[in-house]
Scaffold this motif. Structure first.
Motif, PDB file in Angstrom:
ATOM      1  N   LEU A  30      46.084 105.143 -13.080  1.00 46.60           N
ATOM      2  CA  LEU A  30      45.076 106.185 -12.877  1.00 46.60           C
ATOM      3  C   LEU A  30      44.603 106.233 -11.430  1.00 46.60           C
ATOM      4  O   LEU A  30      44.360 107.316 -10.885  1.00 46.60           O
ATOM      5  CB  LEU A  30      43.888 105.980 -13.829  1.00 46.60           C
ATOM      6  N   MET A  31      44.492 105.078 -10.791  1.00 51.87           N
ATOM      7  CA  MET A  31      44.067 105.049  -9.382  1.00 51.87           C
ATOM      8  C   MET A  31      45.141 105.637  -8.474  1.00 51.87           C
ATOM      9  O   MET A  31      44.826 106.290  -7.474  1.00 51.87           O
ATOM     10  CB  MET A  31      43.724 103.621  -8.958  1.00 51.87           C
ATOM     11  N   ARG A  32      46.415 105.439  -8.812  1.00 48.39           N
ATOM     12  CA  ARG A  32      47.506 105.984  -8.001  1.00 48.39           C
ATOM     13  C   ARG A  32      47.680 107.488  -8.197  1.00 48.39           C
ATOM     14  O   ARG A  32      48.311 108.150  -7.372  1.00 48.39           O
ATOM     15  CB  ARG A  32      48.827 105.291  -8.348  1.00 48.39           C
ATOM     16  N   SER A  33      47.125 108.030  -9.273  1.00 49.76           N
ATOM     17  CA  SER A  33      47.288 109.454  -9.600  1.00 49.76           C
ATOM     18  C   SER A  33      45.927 110.093  -9.857  1.00 49.76           C
ATOM     19  O   SER A  33      45.664 110.564 -10.966  1.00 49.76           O
ATOM     20  CB  SER A  33      48.143 109.611 -10.848  1.00 49.76           C
ATOM     21  N   PRO A  34      45.061 110.165  -8.848  1.00 47.27           N
ATOM     22  CA  PRO A  34      43.688 110.617  -9.087  1.00 47.27           C
ATOM     23  C   PRO A  34      43.549 112.064  -9.546  1.00 47.27           C
ATOM     24  O   PRO A  34      42.632 112.374 -10.286  1.00 47.27           O
ATOM     25  CB  PRO A  34      42.992 110.405  -7.741  1.00 47.27           C
ATOM     26  N   GLY A  35      44.427 112.969  -9.154  1.00 49.71           N
ATOM     27  CA  GLY A  35      44.276 114.368  -9.521  1.00 49.71           C
ATOM     28  C   GLY A  35      45.062 114.783 -10.750  1.00 49.71           C
ATOM     29  O   GLY A  35      44.995 115.935 -11.174  1.00 49.71           O
ATOM     30  N   GLN A  36      45.792 113.879 -11.307  1.00 45.48           N
ATOM     31  CA  GLN A  36      46.665 114.204 -12.438  1.00 45.48           C
ATOM     32  C   GLN A  36      45.843 114.372 -13.713  1.00 45.48           C
ATOM     33  O   GLN A  36      45.116 113.480 -14.118  1.00 45.48           O
ATOM     34  CB  GLN A  36      47.685 113.075 -12.608  1.00 45.48           C
ATOM     35  N   GLU A  37      45.947 115.548 -14.348  1.00 45.41           N
ATOM     36  CA  GLU A  37      45.168 115.852 -15.553  1.00 45.41           C
ATOM     37  C   GLU A  37      45.813 115.338 -16.827  1.00 45.41           C
ATOM     38  O   GLU A  37      45.139 115.143 -17.823  1.00 45.41           O
ATOM     39  CB  GLU A  37      44.943 117.366 -15.667  1.00 45.41           C
ATOM     40  N   THR A  38      47.139 115.158 -16.819  1.00 44.75           N
ATOM     41  CA  THR A  38      47.834 114.632 -17.986  1.00 44.75           C
ATOM     42  C   THR A  38      48.648 113.417 -17.569  1.00 44.75           C
ATOM     43  O   THR A  38      49.052 113.282 -16.413  1.00 44.75           O
ATOM     44  CB  THR A  38      48.787 115.676 -18.615  1.00 44.75           C
ATOM     45  N   ILE A  39      48.874 112.546 -18.521  1.00 45.73           N
ATOM     46  CA  ILE A  39      49.601 111.303 -18.275  1.00 45.73           C
ATOM     47  C   ILE A  39      50.812 111.278 -19.201  1.00 45.73           C
ATOM     48  O   ILE A  39      50.695 111.467 -20.410  1.00 45.73           O
ATOM     49  CB  ILE A  39      48.713 110.069 -18.571  1.00 45.73           C
ATOM     50  N   LEU A  53      49.509 112.789 -22.640  1.00 42.89           N
ATOM     51  CA  LEU A  53      48.124 112.552 -23.037  1.00 42.89           C
ATOM     52  C   LEU A  53      47.157 113.107 -22.000  1.00 42.89           C
ATOM     53  O   LEU A  53      47.433 113.032 -20.795  1.00 42.89           O
ATOM     54  CB  LEU A  53      47.862 111.050 -23.182  1.00 42.89           C
ATOM     55  N   PRO A  54      46.007 113.606 -22.433  1.00 47.25           N
ATOM     56  CA  PRO A  54      44.982 114.018 -21.476  1.00 47.25           C
ATOM     57  C   PRO A  54      44.443 112.793 -20.727  1.00 47.25           C
ATOM     58  O   PRO A  54      44.319 111.708 -21.312  1.00 47.25           O
ATOM     59  CB  PRO A  54      43.885 114.633 -22.346  1.00 47.25           C
ATOM     60  N   ARG A  55      44.122 112.966 -19.468  1.00 46.33           N
ATOM     61  CA  ARG A  55      43.610 111.875 -18.641  1.00 46.33           C
ATOM     62  C   ARG A  55      42.379 111.220 -19.286  1.00 46.33           C
ATOM     63  O   ARG A  55      42.238 110.001 -19.266  1.00 46.33           O
ATOM     64  CB  ARG A  55      43.276 112.393 -17.247  1.00 46.33           C
ATOM     65  N   GLU A  56      41.475 112.039 -19.840  1.00 42.73           N
ATOM     66  CA  GLU A  56      40.259 111.496 -20.456  1.00 42.73           C
ATOM     67  C   GLU A  56      40.592 110.585 -21.635  1.00 42.73           C
ATOM     68  O   GLU A  56      39.907 109.593 -21.863  1.00 42.73           O
ATOM     69  CB  GLU A  56      39.324 112.616 -20.892  1.00 42.73           C
ATOM     70  N   ALA A  57      41.613 110.926 -22.407  1.00 42.03           N
ATOM     71  CA  ALA A  57      42.010 110.086 -23.541  1.00 42.03           C
ATOM     72  C   ALA A  57      42.536 108.740 -23.040  1.00 42.03           C
ATOM     73  O   ALA A  57      42.246 107.694 -23.621  1.00 42.03           O
ATOM     74  CB  ALA A  57      43.064 110.792 -24.390  1.00 42.03           C
ATOM     75  N   VAL A  58      43.280 108.773 -21.940  1.00 41.76           N
ATOM     76  CA  VAL A  58      43.810 107.532 -21.363  1.00 41.76           C
ATOM     77  C   VAL A  58      42.665 106.682 -20.812  1.00 41.76           C
ATOM     78  O   VAL A  58      42.650 105.459 -20.963  1.00 41.76           O
ATOM     79  CB  VAL A  58      44.872 107.844 -20.291  1.00 41.76           C
ATOM     80  N   SER A  59      41.675 107.328 -20.196  1.00 36.77           N
ATOM     81  CA  SER A  59      40.503 106.601 -19.691  1.00 36.77           C
ATOM     82  C   SER A  59      39.738 105.944 -20.838  1.00 36.77           C
ATOM     83  O   SER A  59      39.268 104.809 -20.717  1.00 36.77           O
ATOM     84  CB  SER A  59      39.581 107.537 -18.923  1.00 36.77           C
ATOM     85  N   LEU A  60      39.597 106.667 -21.963  1.00 37.92           N
ATOM     86  CA  LEU A  60      38.928 106.100 -23.127  1.00 37.92           C
ATOM     87  C   LEU A  60      39.713 104.914 -23.673  1.00 37.92           C
ATOM     88  O   LEU A  60      39.131 103.880 -24.022  1.00 37.92           O
ATOM     89  CB  LEU A  60      38.742 107.168 -24.206  1.00 37.92           C
ATOM     90  N   LEU A  61      41.031 105.039 -23.721  1.00 32.56           N
ATOM     91  CA  LEU A  61      41.866 103.928 -24.169  1.00 32.56           C
ATOM     92  C   LEU A  61      41.689 102.722 -23.253  1.00 32.56           C
ATOM     93  O   LEU A  61      41.587 101.585 -23.721  1.00 32.56           O
ATOM     94  CB  LEU A  61      43.341 104.349 -24.214  1.00 32.56           C
ATOM     95  N   ALA A  62      41.611 102.955 -21.943  1.00 32.85           N
ATOM     96  CA  ALA A  62      41.400 101.856 -20.988  1.00 32.85           C
ATOM     97  C   ALA A  62      40.064 101.157 -21.258  1.00 32.85           C
ATOM     98  O   ALA A  62      39.979  99.922 -21.217  1.00 32.85           O
ATOM     99  CB  ALA A  62      41.453 102.379 -19.555  1.00 32.85           C
ATOM    100  N   PHE A  63      39.027 101.931 -21.561  1.00 31.30           N
ATOM    101  CA  PHE A  63      37.727 101.344 -21.883  1.00 31.30           C
ATOM    102  C   PHE A  63      37.823 100.467 -23.131  1.00 31.30           C
ATOM    103  O   PHE A  63      37.314  99.343 -23.163  1.00 31.30           O
ATOM    104  CB  PHE A  63      36.683 102.444 -22.082  1.00 31.30           C
ATOM    105  N   ILE A  64      38.474 100.981 -24.168  1.00 27.32           N
ATOM    106  CA  ILE A  64      38.622 100.219 -25.416  1.00 27.32           C
ATOM    107  C   ILE A  64      39.389  98.925 -25.157  1.00 27.32           C
ATOM    108  O   ILE A  64      39.011  97.848 -25.623  1.00 27.32           O
ATOM    109  CB  ILE A  64      39.313 101.078 -26.490  1.00 27.32           C
ATOM    110  N   LEU A  65      40.464  99.013 -24.391  1.00 23.40           N
ATOM    111  CA  LEU A  65      41.260  97.820 -24.078  1.00 23.40           C
ATOM    112  C   LEU A  65      40.469  96.822 -23.241  1.00 23.40           C
ATOM    113  O   LEU A  65      40.583  95.600 -23.435  1.00 23.40           O
ATOM    114  CB  LEU A  65      42.549  98.221 -23.359  1.00 23.40           C
ATOM    115  N   ALA A  66      39.654  97.313 -22.312  1.00 29.85           N
ATOM    116  CA  ALA A  66      38.833  96.419 -21.489  1.00 29.85           C
ATOM    117  C   ALA A  66      37.846  95.645 -22.363  1.00 29.85           C
ATOM    118  O   ALA A  66      37.632  94.439 -22.162  1.00 29.85           O
ATOM    119  CB  ALA A  66      38.093  97.217 -20.417  1.00 29.85           C
TER     120      ALA A  66
END
Length: 140
Positions: A30-39, A53-66
């Motif tokens: 996510l840090m390497r691809s700051p403007g990317q809306e989908t992953i 996947l939408p970027r927000e969904a991936v961010s939420l997954l990262a939070f859950i994993l953290a």
């Protein structure tokens, strides 16, 4: 009442080391691809048909994993969900009478459905924020 479909991951139910490795890789990506809306997620056998996947969904997954990497549990509830007093008390890990006391004192907005209390949709977001803050104060 809306049927609340909460999804809960119990503390320690995920391999903390694996979750930690996964969250580091996701955050790096996510840090390497700051403007990317989908992953695009490509596994061993689906290179021709990647999962988008939408970027927000991936961010939420990262939070859950953290959280899992730290041995904490996580509960995900849709923001539009209306909770019964028992469901709210269970989520906050407090007693139902204590939650009802907070409701009756005006600490958390709600609405009645028949004889039952429900959060008011107009003030739903405020109530969710207040519940989250209360959960933080209580160490939940």
């Amino acid at each position: 009442m809306t049927d609340v479909q909460a999804r809960r991951v119990q503390p320690g139910s995920m391999d903390a080391e694996m979750a930690g490795r996964a969250v580091r890789r996701i955050k790096d990506y996510l840090m390497r691809s700051p403007g990317q809306e989908t992953i695009r997620v490509v596994g061993e056998h689906d290179a021709e048909d990647p999962l988008i996947l939408p970027r927000e969904a991936v961010s939420l997954l990262a939070f859950i994993l953290a959280q899992a990497a730290e041995g904490r549990g996580v509960t995900v509830v849709p923001s539009h969900a209306e909770l019964t007093t028992q469901q709210g008390a269970d989520m906050l890990n407090v007693s139902r009478p204590y939650l009802i006391k907070l409701l009756e004192e005006g600490e958390i907005p709600f609405r009645l459905v028949g004889k039952h209390r429900r959060r008011d949709d107009v003030r739903r977001r405020t109530a969710a924020d207040q519940l989250a803050a209360l959960g933080q104060e209580l160490g939940v």
